[in-house]
Design a protein around this motif. Sequence first.
Motif, PDB file in Angstrom:
ATOM      1  N   THR A   1      28.420  11.201  29.114  1.00  0.00           N
ATOM      2  CA  THR A   1      29.684  11.050  29.827  1.00  0.00           C
ATOM      3  C   THR A   1      30.189  12.410  30.304  1.00  0.00           C
ATOM      4  OG1 THR A   1      31.097  11.367  27.874  1.00  0.00           O
ATOM      5  CG2 THR A   1      30.253   9.125  28.286  1.00  0.00           C
ATOM      6  N   GLU A   2      31.244  12.376  31.079  1.00  0.00           N
ATOM      7  CA  GLU A   2      31.853  13.615  31.559  1.00  0.00           C
ATOM      8  C   GLU A   2      32.306  14.511  30.408  1.00  0.00           C
ATOM      9  OE1 GLU A   2      34.998  12.519  34.168  1.00  0.00           O
ATOM     10  OE2 GLU A   2      33.665  11.790  35.764  1.00  0.00           O
ATOM     11  N   ASP A   3      32.700  13.896  29.304  1.00  0.00           N
ATOM     12  CA  ASP A   3      33.177  14.673  28.150  1.00  0.00           C
ATOM     13  C   ASP A   3      32.088  15.551  27.546  1.00  0.00           C
ATOM     14  OD1 ASP A   3      35.677  13.543  28.387  1.00  0.00           O
ATOM     15  OD2 ASP A   3      35.283  11.951  26.930  1.00  0.00           O
ATOM     16  N   HIS A   4      30.811  15.235  27.844  1.00  0.00           N
ATOM     17  CA  HIS A   4      29.712  15.962  27.213  1.00  0.00           C
ATOM     18  C   HIS A   4      28.941  16.850  28.185  1.00  0.00           C
ATOM     19  CE1 HIS A   4      30.053  14.110  23.266  1.00  0.00           C
ATOM     20  NE2 HIS A   4      30.341  12.996  23.899  1.00  0.00           N
ATOM     21  N   ILE A   5      29.504  17.101  29.357  1.00  0.00           N
ATOM     22  CA  ILE A   5      28.859  18.024  30.295  1.00  0.00           C
ATOM     23  C   ILE A   5      28.732  19.399  29.647  1.00  0.00           C
ATOM     24  CG2 ILE A   5      29.140  19.235  32.497  1.00  0.00           C
ATOM     25  CD1 ILE A   5      30.359  16.674  33.625  1.00  0.00           C
ATOM     26  N   HIS A   6      27.547  19.970  29.737  1.00  0.00           N
ATOM     27  CA  HIS A   6      27.158  21.254  29.140  1.00  0.00           C
ATOM     28  C   HIS A   6      26.839  21.146  27.651  1.00  0.00           C
ATOM     29  CE1 HIS A   6      28.207  22.878  32.950  1.00  0.00           C
ATOM     30  NE2 HIS A   6      29.515  22.819  32.766  1.00  0.00           N
ATOM     31  N   ASP A   7      27.038  19.968  27.085  1.00  0.00           N
ATOM     32  CA  ASP A   7      26.677  19.753  25.685  1.00  0.00           C
ATOM     33  C   ASP A   7      25.189  19.397  25.600  1.00  0.00           C
ATOM     34  OD1 ASP A   7      26.869  19.452  22.985  1.00  0.00           O
ATOM     35  OD2 ASP A   7      28.149  17.663  23.029  1.00  0.00           O
ATOM     36  N   ALA A   8      24.578  19.596  24.443  1.00  0.00           N
ATOM     37  CA  ALA A   8      23.186  19.192  24.256  1.00  0.00           C
ATOM     38  C   ALA A   8      23.071  17.682  24.417  1.00  0.00           C
ATOM     39  CB  ALA A   8      22.705  19.604  22.869  1.00  0.00           C
ATOM     40  N   LYS A   9      22.035  17.231  25.118  1.00  0.00           N
ATOM     41  CA  LYS A   9      21.853  15.798  25.322  1.00  0.00           C
ATOM     42  C   LYS A   9      21.666  15.062  23.997  1.00  0.00           C
ATOM     43  CE  LYS A   9      20.090  15.876  30.058  1.00  0.00           C
ATOM     44  NZ  LYS A   9      18.969  15.545  30.975  1.00  0.00           N
ATOM     45  N   THR A  10      21.023  15.716  23.041  1.00  0.00           N
ATOM     46  CA  THR A  10      20.844  15.089  21.735  1.00  0.00           C
ATOM     47  C   THR A  10      22.191  14.857  21.052  1.00  0.00           C
ATOM     48  OG1 THR A  10      20.428  17.318  20.874  1.00  0.00           O
ATOM     49  CG2 THR A  10      18.507  15.920  21.301  1.00  0.00           C
TER      50      THR A  10
END
Length: 236
Positions: A76-85
């Motif tokens: 989701t948009e909330d996890h942009i730049h976060d690790a996909k895992t």
Amino acid sequence: MKVDSVFERYSRQIFIEEIGVSGQRKIMDAKVLVIGAGGLGSPVVQYLAAAGIGKLGLVDFDRVELHNLNRQTIHTEDHIHDAKTNSAMHYIRKHNSTIDFQALQVKIDHENVVSILEPYHIIVDCCDNFTTRYLLNSTCLKLDKPLVYGSIYGFEGQLAVFNYKGSKNLLDIFPTPPSPDQVPNCDKNGVLGPLPGIIGSMMAMQVLKIAADLPVDSDQLTIVDTFHWRFTKLSF
């Protein structure tokens, strides 16, 4: 989870004659590893988690980017730049917190591939490069594990099950990998979001059939052409 809760949650699978209680138990005992948390990995993870796979592993070293969101539906948009895992972990915890979900933010290579694949019964190839595909294939042959393969490009997708109960493998249909300059990349060439959803869902179906010990087509490559809406099977 209590027995009544298990039955209620998975009742629509248990009601299928070919699955039943024994098939659901097999699904819940299965250990499945998904390589790649992108366009194909997203629906595979979604449907395997929803079906109650006992242990679900996910390997990916990438991070969520805005352009991923048209097709990588666990992010989701909330996890942009976060690790996909990590993004996938958040999805799983909200959707089915009862399964054993293991996420590894690492790039698979010749040094770690055996140790990563060894604990799992079924391997699912949702990666986006041929180096990893051929490495997964050779390792599954070495460890005698079934490999569910899928790929996408533009409007077309492919699906096959390799090395299952003595069936053929990737080298029998694609003996040598293409040169790097001939390999299409969906980030550069584009893909419509529903295509990986279609192919990924078909891959998840094959995984569940293997887990439940149901008949699975082998030595066949299924080609899905969503532009002309044609489905072709090639024997190899």
